[in-house]
Design a protein around this motif. Structure first.
Motif, PDB file in Angstrom:
ATOM      1  N   ARG A 122      28.950  87.487  38.881  1.00 21.77           N
ATOM      2  CA  ARG A 122      28.660  87.204  37.876  1.00 21.77           C
ATOM      3  C   ARG A 122      29.548  85.749  37.169  1.00 21.77           C
ATOM      4  O   ARG A 122      28.798  85.917  36.392  1.00 21.77           O
ATOM      5  CB  ARG A 122      30.149  88.095  37.869  1.00 21.77           C
ATOM      6  N   THR A 123      29.598  85.051  37.317  1.00 20.29           N
ATOM      7  CA  THR A 123      29.803  83.602  36.972  1.00 20.29           C
ATOM      8  C   THR A 123      28.536  83.200  36.468  1.00 20.29           C
ATOM      9  O   THR A 123      28.343  82.626  35.731  1.00 20.29           O
ATOM     10  CB  THR A 123      30.840  82.409  37.862  1.00 20.29           C
ATOM     11  N   MET A 124      27.572  83.300  37.519  1.00 18.15           N
ATOM     12  CA  MET A 124      26.331  82.558  37.359  1.00 18.15           C
ATOM     13  C   MET A 124      25.484  83.299  36.143  1.00 18.15           C
ATOM     14  O   MET A 124      24.433  82.855  35.996  1.00 18.15           O
ATOM     15  CB  MET A 124      25.650  82.587  38.591  1.00 18.15           C
ATOM     16  N   MET A 125      25.874  84.780  36.134  1.00 17.61           N
ATOM     17  CA  MET A 125      26.005  85.763  35.559  1.00 17.61           C
ATOM     18  C   MET A 125      25.453  85.089  33.873  1.00 17.61           C
ATOM     19  O   MET A 125      24.611  85.426  32.524  1.00 17.61           O
ATOM     20  CB  MET A 125      25.789  86.647  35.713  1.00 17.61           C
ATOM     21  N   GLY A 126      26.977  84.879  33.149  1.00 20.78           N
ATOM     22  CA  GLY A 126      27.020  84.460  31.850  1.00 20.78           C
ATOM     23  C   GLY A 126      27.912  85.636  32.125  1.00 20.78           C
ATOM     24  O   GLY A 126      27.162  87.150  32.464  1.00 20.78           O
ATOM     25  N   THR A 127      28.213  85.930  30.534  1.00 22.30           N
ATOM     26  CA  THR A 127      28.746  87.475  30.059  1.00 22.30           C
ATOM     27  C   THR A 127      27.109  88.118  29.143  1.00 22.30           C
ATOM     28  O   THR A 127      26.313  87.741  29.804  1.00 22.30           O
ATOM     29  CB  THR A 127      29.576  87.219  28.354  1.00 22.30           C
ATOM     30  N   THR A 128      28.188  89.400  29.184  1.00 25.15           N
ATOM     31  CA  THR A 128      26.781  90.507  28.823  1.00 25.15           C
ATOM     32  C   THR A 128      26.014  90.505  28.117  1.00 25.15           C
ATOM     33  O   THR A 128      25.003  91.121  28.337  1.00 25.15           O
ATOM     34  CB  THR A 128      27.752  91.998  29.062  1.00 25.15           C
ATOM     35  N   ASN A 129      26.643  90.016  26.523  1.00 23.06           N
ATOM     36  CA  ASN A 129      25.984  89.641  25.340  1.00 23.06           C
ATOM     37  C   ASN A 129      25.331  87.812  26.003  1.00 23.06           C
ATOM     38  O   ASN A 129      25.901  87.414  25.960  1.00 23.06           O
ATOM     39  CB  ASN A 129      26.472  88.963  24.251  1.00 23.06           C
ATOM     40  N   PRO A 130      24.219  87.858  25.449  1.00 19.06           N
ATOM     41  CA  PRO A 130      23.575  86.795  25.890  1.00 19.06           C
ATOM     42  C   PRO A 130      23.189  85.812  24.902  1.00 19.06           C
ATOM     43  O   PRO A 130      23.417  84.238  24.976  1.00 19.06           O
ATOM     44  CB  PRO A 130      21.545  87.238  26.514  1.00 19.06           C
ATOM     45  N   LEU A 131      23.659  86.336  23.823  1.00 17.39           N
ATOM     46  CA  LEU A 131      24.051  85.741  22.662  1.00 17.39           C
ATOM     47  C   LEU A 131      25.325  84.124  22.899  1.00 17.39           C
ATOM     48  O   LEU A 131      25.212  83.492  22.277  1.00 17.39           O
ATOM     49  CB  LEU A 131      23.958  86.255  21.088  1.00 17.39           C
ATOM     50  N   GLU A 132      25.839  85.605  23.915  1.00 15.57           N
ATOM     51  CA  GLU A 132      27.624  84.423  24.104  1.00 15.57           C
ATOM     52  C   GLU A 132      27.886  84.033  25.422  1.00 15.57           C
ATOM     53  O   GLU A 132      29.084  82.926  25.915  1.00 15.57           O
ATOM     54  CB  GLU A 132      28.419  85.411  24.013  1.00 15.57           C
ATOM     55  N   SER A 133      26.697  84.349  26.071  1.00 17.49           N
ATOM     56  CA  SER A 133      26.357  83.451  27.280  1.00 17.49           C
ATOM     57  C   SER A 133      26.681  81.772  27.470  1.00 17.49           C
ATOM     58  O   SER A 133      25.928  81.222  26.578  1.00 17.49           O
ATOM     59  CB  SER A 133      25.511  83.842  27.872  1.00 17.49           C
ATOM     60  N   ALA A 134      27.363  81.292  28.077  1.00 23.18           N
ATOM     61  CA  ALA A 134      27.393  79.813  28.431  1.00 23.18           C
ATOM     62  C   ALA A 134      26.226  79.180  28.439  1.00 23.18           C
ATOM     63  O   ALA A 134      25.141  79.901  29.748  1.00 23.18           O
ATOM     64  CB  ALA A 134      28.393  79.140  29.147  1.00 23.18           C
ATOM     65  N   PRO A 135      25.576  78.008  28.237  1.00 21.21           N
ATOM     66  CA  PRO A 135      24.658  77.532  28.438  1.00 21.21           C
ATOM     67  C   PRO A 135      24.984  77.168  30.445  1.00 21.21           C
ATOM     68  O   PRO A 135      26.055  76.720  30.320  1.00 21.21           O
ATOM     69  CB  PRO A 135      24.587  76.607  27.886  1.00 21.21           C
ATOM     70  N   GLY A 136      23.705  77.193  30.673  1.00 21.42           N
ATOM     71  CA  GLY A 136      23.405  77.198  32.298  1.00 21.42           C
ATOM     72  C   GLY A 136      23.679  78.285  33.232  1.00 21.42           C
ATOM     73  O   GLY A 136      23.800  78.324  34.268  1.00 21.42           O
ATOM     74  N   THR A 137      24.124  79.154  32.605  1.00 23.65           N
ATOM     75  CA  THR A 137      23.985  80.679  32.848  1.00 23.65           C
ATOM     76  C   THR A 137      23.084  81.504  33.099  1.00 23.65           C
ATOM     77  O   THR A 137      22.185  80.566  32.092  1.00 23.65           O
ATOM     78  CB  THR A 137      25.062  81.508  32.763  1.00 23.65           C
ATOM     79  N   ILE A 138      22.820  82.415  33.633  1.00 23.52           N
ATOM     80  CA  ILE A 138      21.462  83.005  34.149  1.00 23.52           C
ATOM     81  C   ILE A 138      20.763  83.636  32.007  1.00 23.52           C
ATOM     82  O   ILE A 138      19.754  82.959  31.432  1.00 23.52           O
ATOM     83  CB  ILE A 138      21.462  84.404  34.835  1.00 23.52           C
ATOM     84  N   ARG A 139      22.011  84.016  32.073  1.00 24.64           N
ATOM     85  CA  ARG A 139      21.701  85.354  30.112  1.00 24.64           C
ATOM     86  C   ARG A 139      22.095  83.841  29.748  1.00 24.64           C
ATOM     87  O   ARG A 139      20.988  83.969  28.611  1.00 24.64           O
ATOM     88  CB  ARG A 139      23.124  86.533  30.408  1.00 24.64           C
ATOM     89  N   GLY A 140      22.247  82.936  29.916  1.00 23.86           N
ATOM     90  CA  GLY A 140      22.767  81.935  28.573  1.00 23.86           C
ATOM     91  C   GLY A 140      21.738  81.812  28.804  1.00 23.86           C
ATOM     92  O   GLY A 140      21.113  80.781  26.758  1.00 23.86           O
ATOM     93  N   ASP A 141      20.844  81.017  29.075  1.00 23.90           N
ATOM     94  CA  ASP A 141      20.009  80.206  29.272  1.00 23.90           C
ATOM     95  C   ASP A 141      18.238  80.821  28.933  1.00 23.90           C
ATOM     96  O   ASP A 141      17.457  80.037  28.239  1.00 23.90           O
ATOM     97  CB  ASP A 141      19.802  79.236  31.072  1.00 23.90           C
ATOM     98  N   LEU A 142      18.801  82.099  29.214  1.00 21.98           N
ATOM     99  CA  LEU A 142      16.941  82.624  29.058  1.00 21.98           C
ATOM    100  C   LEU A 142      16.923  83.966  28.849  1.00 21.98           C
ATOM    101  O   LEU A 142      15.920  85.128  28.142  1.00 21.98           O
ATOM    102  CB  LEU A 142      17.036  83.003  30.401  1.00 21.98           C
ATOM    103  N   ALA A 143      18.187  84.041  27.971  1.00 20.48           N
ATOM    104  CA  ALA A 143      17.860  86.429  27.286  1.00 20.48           C
ATOM    105  C   ALA A 143      18.757  86.208  26.627  1.00 20.48           C
ATOM    106  O   ALA A 143      19.827  85.450  26.287  1.00 20.48           O
ATOM    107  CB  ALA A 143      18.440  86.625  28.237  1.00 20.48           C
TER     108      ALA A 143
END
Ligand code: ATP
Ligand code: MG
Length: 137
Positions: free
Chosen positions: A86-107
């Motif tokens: 879950r930490t590596m995925m990032g938060t549900t909304n990719p616009l708010e996911s931290a850089p370095g997370t899967i969603r933060g970097d890619l979505a």
């Protein structure tokens, strides 16, 4: 519980990001116990997303997750591996996911956030049972 369920959603498969996403989990030191590329039927999707029934986004969610092949993976690691993922995925909304997370970097889109990960030990057990019943006793 040292296993969790990961699903690379149809957008991840379509965009050719299976290797990128699973590679991150592997490089972290997690291992794969089972993996299968499959297209979910609506019954399986409904079972998986049962907690979301009645939400305004529910129908879109089921339509999307059944819209193409997904990669379903049982991931194993240290205790509470679900939390590591879950930490590596990032938060549900990719616009708010931290850089370095899967969603933060890619979505960028909430509905197309690439990856599902179980959100508790209880969910991990339940979800592994849906997709790989032979793995749960
Ligand atoms: P997942 O269960 O897919 O790992 P999550 O645990 O981060 O994601 P949940 O709250 O379980 O988020 O929601 C499941 C999925 O439903 C989300 O990944 C997202 O695609 C979609 N979703 C959740 N909330 C909304 C919303 N408010 N609007 C649109 N889609 C949503
Ligand atoms: Mg969830």
């Amino acid at each position: 519980m040292n296993q969790t369920l990961v699903i690379i959603k149809p957008d991840g498969v379509e965009r050719g990001l299976v290797g990128e996403i699973l590679g991150r989990l592997e490089r972290k030191g997690l291992r794969f116990v089972a993996a299968e590329l499959r297209t979910l039927d609506s019954d399986t999707a409904a079972q998986h997303y049962a907690e979301h029934v009645g939400r305004e986004y529910y129908e879109n969610l089921v339509r999307f997750i059944t819209s193409g092949p997904v990669m379903v993976v049982v991931v194993e690691g240290p205790p509470d591996t679900w939390q590591v993922v879950r930490t590596m995925m990032g938060t549900t909304n990719p616009l708010e996911s931290a850089p370095g997370t899967i969603r933060g970097d890619l979505a960028t889109v909430m509905a197309h956030n690439l990856i599902h990960g179980s959100d508790s030990a209880e969910s991990a057990r339940r979800e592994i049972g849906i997709f790989f019943p032979q793995l749960v006793s």
